[in-house]
Design an enzyme around this catalytic site. Structure first.
Site, PDB file in Angstrom:
ATOM      1  N   ASP A 344       0.843  -1.107   0.048  1.00 48.39           N
ATOM      2  CA  ASP A 344      -0.046   0.108   0.006  1.00 48.39           C
ATOM      3  C   ASP A 344       0.831   1.147  -0.022  1.00 48.39           C
ATOM      4  O   ASP A 344       1.865   1.118   0.148  1.00 48.39           O
ATOM      5  CB  ASP A 344      -0.757   0.049   1.552  1.00 48.39           C
ATOM      6  CG  ASP A 344      -2.034   1.248   1.236  1.00 48.39           C
ATOM      7  OD1 ASP A 344      -2.250   1.527   0.150  1.00 48.39           O
ATOM      8  OD2 ASP A 344      -2.230   1.389   2.317  1.00 48.39           O
ATOM      9  N   ASP A 653      -3.241  -1.059   5.353  1.00 47.98           N
ATOM     10  CA  ASP A 653      -3.769  -0.566   6.898  1.00 47.98           C
ATOM     11  C   ASP A 653      -5.186  -0.277   6.864  1.00 47.98           C
ATOM     12  O   ASP A 653      -5.797  -0.088   7.976  1.00 47.98           O
ATOM     13  CB  ASP A 653      -2.926   0.721   7.255  1.00 47.98           C
ATOM     14  CG  ASP A 653      -3.137   1.928   6.113  1.00 47.98           C
ATOM     15  OD1 ASP A 653      -4.089   1.440   5.230  1.00 47.98           O
ATOM     16  OD2 ASP A 653      -2.353   3.054   6.331  1.00 47.98           O
ATOM     17  N   ASP A 657      -8.021  -3.011   2.322  1.00 49.86           N
ATOM     18  CA  ASP A 657      -6.942  -3.854   2.144  1.00 49.86           C
ATOM     19  C   ASP A 657      -7.235  -5.294   2.612  1.00 49.86           C
ATOM     20  O   ASP A 657      -6.311  -6.186   2.377  1.00 49.86           O
ATOM     21  CB  ASP A 657      -5.680  -3.294   2.869  1.00 49.86           C
ATOM     22  CG  ASP A 657      -5.076  -2.046   2.377  1.00 49.86           C
ATOM     23  OD1 ASP A 657      -5.106  -2.012   1.102  1.00 49.86           O
ATOM     24  OD2 ASP A 657      -4.905  -1.035   2.873  1.00 49.86           O
TER      25      ASP A 657
END
Length: 912
Positions: A344, A653, A657
């Site tokens: 990410d 996070d 996700d």
């Protein structure tokens, strides 16, 4: 007839937001479709009927099966079958203590597996808790607070700053509404909402007329019609994805499962052959069966499960010291086999704190140092000299406008800096502080008297201030570059005077900064003497442009070296983010995730939608940056990479996700910025939220895998040798050189005192300069299998040679067996030093680099003296004291075996 007209005439409103595309309808059409009232909401009776029809606004509980079913699943493993068979056989031989130990190992493994499976289901429970809140709903014209579980499609819900959105809503009215959707979409800044209908193909992250369950209202107010509740929300879709994601076996567990099956078959075949040969030779069937059982006991590596658990646990401890918490033991080993890391962007590769990097004024450009909301850093002029508010009047007013026309606040808690409000406004406050302007002092010297709030239509915010002493009125404004420039007719020079506006220069600079992935805002002022009322109609044309502020969420300082280290280790790094493509490209270029050749390496969610299925896998494998992707697309990317043979680690996070974290071979969540959903779905949590920690985890993971292979290579020759000693004795019709109790002694003591010491072996040099293990590569290479067979053959030959030698010299059977028993242990001791490295010699790695091995050898020596010379041990294990000359022959045979192994290692070094 349109879909909308059909729905209005139907008996019941439709259920799925994905089917109806409410963002593509006008608010009036949505009201008709859901048969509600945009002012009075649903009636109480109608709400009750819909609650009964659609069910509560909750995500379903995870269905992991009952206690008994989940517990029994823990025993469904070939290695467990082998261990249980070993325990039964050991009990059959009346070695009840050893049987209890083996059963204990099986039970502990089952308990650990049960606990870990229960923790994995916690991700779904966290998702359910995200939608539990109080909601402000209008029913029958009355506004009331109700539990969010009671909301139904068609409810009119009122939102204010600070509210958690309780369902998916189509907005019908709003006032300066901004919503933090980062946990759902990955968007790094709050989204400004409006009511305009959008094209059907608009991605979730760009649906400005919708707000979604689980997101947070940061500013403004609004009202919307609930178009989806419970499992029909976007959050519910993620819930289904998390629940559907496979619990993949790690490279270690999958290889051990295959290894266990092969081992089981080999042991059964060898035991059956032993029994068959004995019967054919006319030997007593009971004695032959006992010998076959002894062979099986010897061939089963009882210490392997304990070695795996201890080695992984030591890796977990080492990782904890390096700021990573392992939630599932095999995860530490999986990292060592990782071939691709899908990271990410926001909060993982970046600080997740907007930071002003560049200040532009009509007289020059200034760079800004420092990162995040911590007020450390400097403003530097074109020459590199430090600048502040006294350096340039245009710079001073740019900073004043950014700090004064601002609703955010910066605060410190336990040494950490946070903002309350919009991240871009927080960045402007911090850069003003770096230039010497304090917000609290500014509020006293230039108090605000009126505000024109920001809106998506205006694209600017303006505030009116009055100096207490002079009464002079000052207007400060900030907003989009195009809008602010259009409202200005002059620009401010460095000495504070004004001159005609050079709009082209400002727009050209803004475009150049935006191309670098920076978010650019313009600032302007109107000082006393410049006529005009403070309202939207009279403000345009009266302002003076002071400058531009360009900001971004900066990369973490340790991220670039960590990415380089991953590349050096042969690990691909891909960025998958919900943020804009320009921002993602800029960060990826800065971190060297993207190289000079960017053609085909940057894809958006829309690109993925239109990509032909036959080209999808190869294109995804080649690309390194994916921007504006949805949770479903991120999950598909991970699955595609896995199908292409990659071992995939995923970092994240947010709620968006969670499905990919669960599907990945190893999911890595952030402890500080991560949601509970992400942390519960992950296998590992980074306590410092830093991508650099992943590199340390990969290094530890490779070390753990190495140590496990070393243990297997060390223990299997003993087990194989013990089995072959029995087999040869049956074939030859000779006396057994080792008894079952003596074999158990060797297996249990050496596994604990010798083999487990390999778990403490330090990582070998160059471990991060070699490529990842090929996932298709077997647990043991051909060279290692050959080495195992060689050592087993040396053990069998040495044991028989010594056993026969001692008997021919007049020793009794007990003394001869004691010599063979000690030979096995001595060879294992010497072989242990060789197994500390599968490639290098013991001399090269150093004898004292693992003091645990030296301690284990010493304890094993004491144990061997005890079983050889203590009368009680002689009675239990049928051993007998031996003389010093016998020890000399034992060590001579052991040294010869060690020399042969060293030669083999040297010849096969490049094949391991």
């Amino acid at each position: 007839m349109s879909d909308c007209e059909v729905a209005v005439g139907s008996e019941e409103p439709a259920e799925s937001p994905r089917q109806n595309g409410h963002h593509a309808m006008s608010s009036h059409e949505v009201v008709l479709l859901l048969e509600t009232d945009p002012r009075r909401g649903l009636s109480t009776d109608e709400a009750a009927r819909r609650l009964e029809r659609y069910g509560p606004n909750l995500l379903p509980a995870a269905g992991g099966g009952g206690f008994l079913r989940r517990a029994l699943r823990q025993f469904h493993n070939p290695l467990i079958y082998v261990l249980m068979a070993a325990a039964v056989i050991t009990a059959f031989l009346h070695e009840y203590v050893d049987a209890s130990v083996i059963f204990g190992v099986v039970l502990v493994n089952a308990v650990v597996g049960y606990v870990q499976e229960s923790k994995a289901e916690a991700a779904l429970d966290s998702l359910r808790s995200m939608v539990r809140t109080e909601a402000r709903v209008v029913r029958a014209g009355q506004e009331r607070m109700i539990a969010s579980e009671e909301l139904v499609p068609g409810d009119l819900i009122v939102l204010e700053a600070g509210d958690k959105v309780p369902a998916d809503l189509r907005l019908v009215r709003l006032a300066e509404l901004r919503v933090d959707e980062s946990a759902l979409t990955g968007e790094s800044v709050p989204v400004t909402k409006d009511e305009a209908e959008l094209p059907e193909v608009t991605a979730v992250s760009d649906r400005r007329n919708m707000v979604y369950s689980g997101t947070l209202v940061t500013a403004g107010s609004g009202a919307g019609i609930a178009v989806a509740t419970g499992t029909e929300t976007e959050l519910g879709q993620i819930h289904r994805l998390v629940g559907a994601a496979d619990n993949l076996a790690t490279p270690l567990t999958s290889k051990l499962a295959w290894f266990s099956k092969v081992l089981t078959v080999a042991i059964l075949v060898l035991a059956a052959m032993t029994f068959g040969v004995g019967v054919l030779r006319g030997q007593d069937a009971t004695e032959t069966f006992t010998a076959a059982i002894a062979l099986a006991v010897g061939a089963i590596p009882e210490g392997l499960p304990a070695a795996v658990t201890v080695t992984l646990a030591i890796g977990v401890t080492r990782m904890a010291r390096r700021r990573a918490v392992i939630r599932r033991l095999p995860a530490i080993e999986t990292l060592g086999s990782t071939t691709v890391i899908c990271s990410d962007k926001t909060g993982t590769l970046t600080e997740n704190q907007m930071t002003v990097r560049v200040l532009w004024t009509p007289d020059g450009e200034f760079s800004v140092t420092g990162s995040g909301y911590r007020p450390d850093g400097e403003i530097c002029g074109p020459s590199g000299a430090m600048a502040d508010e006294a350096t340039s009047e245009s710079l001073r007013w740019t900073l004043l406008a950014g700090a004064g026309c601002n609703d955010a606040r910066v605060r410190e808690e336990n040494g950490e800096w946070f903002i309350t409000g919009d991240p871009t406004e927080g960045a402007m406050l911090v850069v003003a502080g770096k230039g010497g302007i304090d917000r609290d002092r500014l509020d006293n010297t230039l108090p605000r008297t009126a505000t024109i709030p920001f809106s998506s239509e205006r694209q600017y915010m303006a505030t009116l201030h009055r100096e207490p002493d002079s009464g002079r009125e000052i207007v400060l404004a900030k907003g989009s570059v195009e809008q602010i420039v259009a409202m200005c007719r002059t620009e401010m020079s460095g000495d504070g005077t004004t001159r005609p506006l050079d709009a082209e220069a400002a727009l050209r600079c803004a475009e150049a900064l935006s191309s670098q992935g920076l978010r650019v805002l313009a600032t302007a002022v109107r000082r006393d003497g410049e006529s005009g009322d403070f309202n939207e109609d009279h403000l345009p044309g009266t302002l003076t442009l002071t400058g531009l502020q360009a900001m971004l969420d900066p990369p973490r300082s340790a991220a670039a070296p960590a990415v380089r280290a991953c590349h050096d280790a042969g690990i691909g790094v891909k960025m998958i983010t919900g943020d804009h493509v320009a921002t993602a490209t800029a960060i990826a270029t800065h971190l060297a995730i993207l190289g000079d050749d960017q053609q085909g390496r940057v894809l958006t969610g829309r690109d993925l939608q239109t990509l032909p299925a036959e080209r999808f896998p190869e294109t995804v494998d080649r690309a390194t940056v994916f921007a504006r992707v949805s949770p479903e697309q991120k999950l598909r990317l991970v699955e595609t990479l896995q199908r292409r043979g990659h071992v995939v680690a995923v970092t994240g996070d947010g709620v968006n996700d969670a499905p990919a974290l669960r599907q990945a071979n190893i999911g890595i969540a952030m402890a500080r910025s991560g949601t509970e959903v992400a942390k519960d779905a992950a296998d590992m949590v980074l306590t410092d939220d830093d991508f650099a920690t992943i590199e340390a985890a990969v290094e530890e993971g490779r070390g753990v895998f190495d140590n496990l292979i070393k243990f297997i290579v060390w223990t299997l020759p003993t087990n194989l040798g013990e089995g072959l000693v029995i087999f040869v004795a049956i074939v030859l019709g000779a006396t057994l050189p080792l008894l079952p109790t003596q074999i158990l002694w060797i297996n249990m003591t050496t596994a604990v005192l010798l083999g487990l010491m390999l778990a403490f072996e330090p990582k070998e040099s160059g471990i991060m300069r070699r490529p990842p293990r090929d996932p298709r590569r077997p647990l043991l290479t051909g060279a290692l299998v050959a080495r195992i067979a060689l050592v087993a053959a040396l053990l069998v030959a040495g044991a028989w040679l010594l056993f026969e030698w001692e008997q021919r010299r007049g020793a009794g059977v007990a003394e001869a067996r004691t010599a063979a028993l000690n030979l096995f242990v001595v060879v294992e001791m010497l072989y242990l030093f060789s197994c500390r490295s599968l490639v290098h010699s013991a001399w090269r790695i150093g004898f004292f680099t693992n003091r645990w091995v030296l301690g284990g050898v010493l304890l094993q020596a004491v144990a061997q003296l005890a079983i050889t010379y203590l009368p009680a041990m002689n009675s239990i294990f049928d051993t007998a004291p031996i003389g010093g000359d016998v020890w000399l022959r034992i060590f001579a045979v052991g040294a010869a075996a060690a020399a042969v192994v060293a030669l083999d290692k040297r010849l096969r070094r490049n094949l391991v």
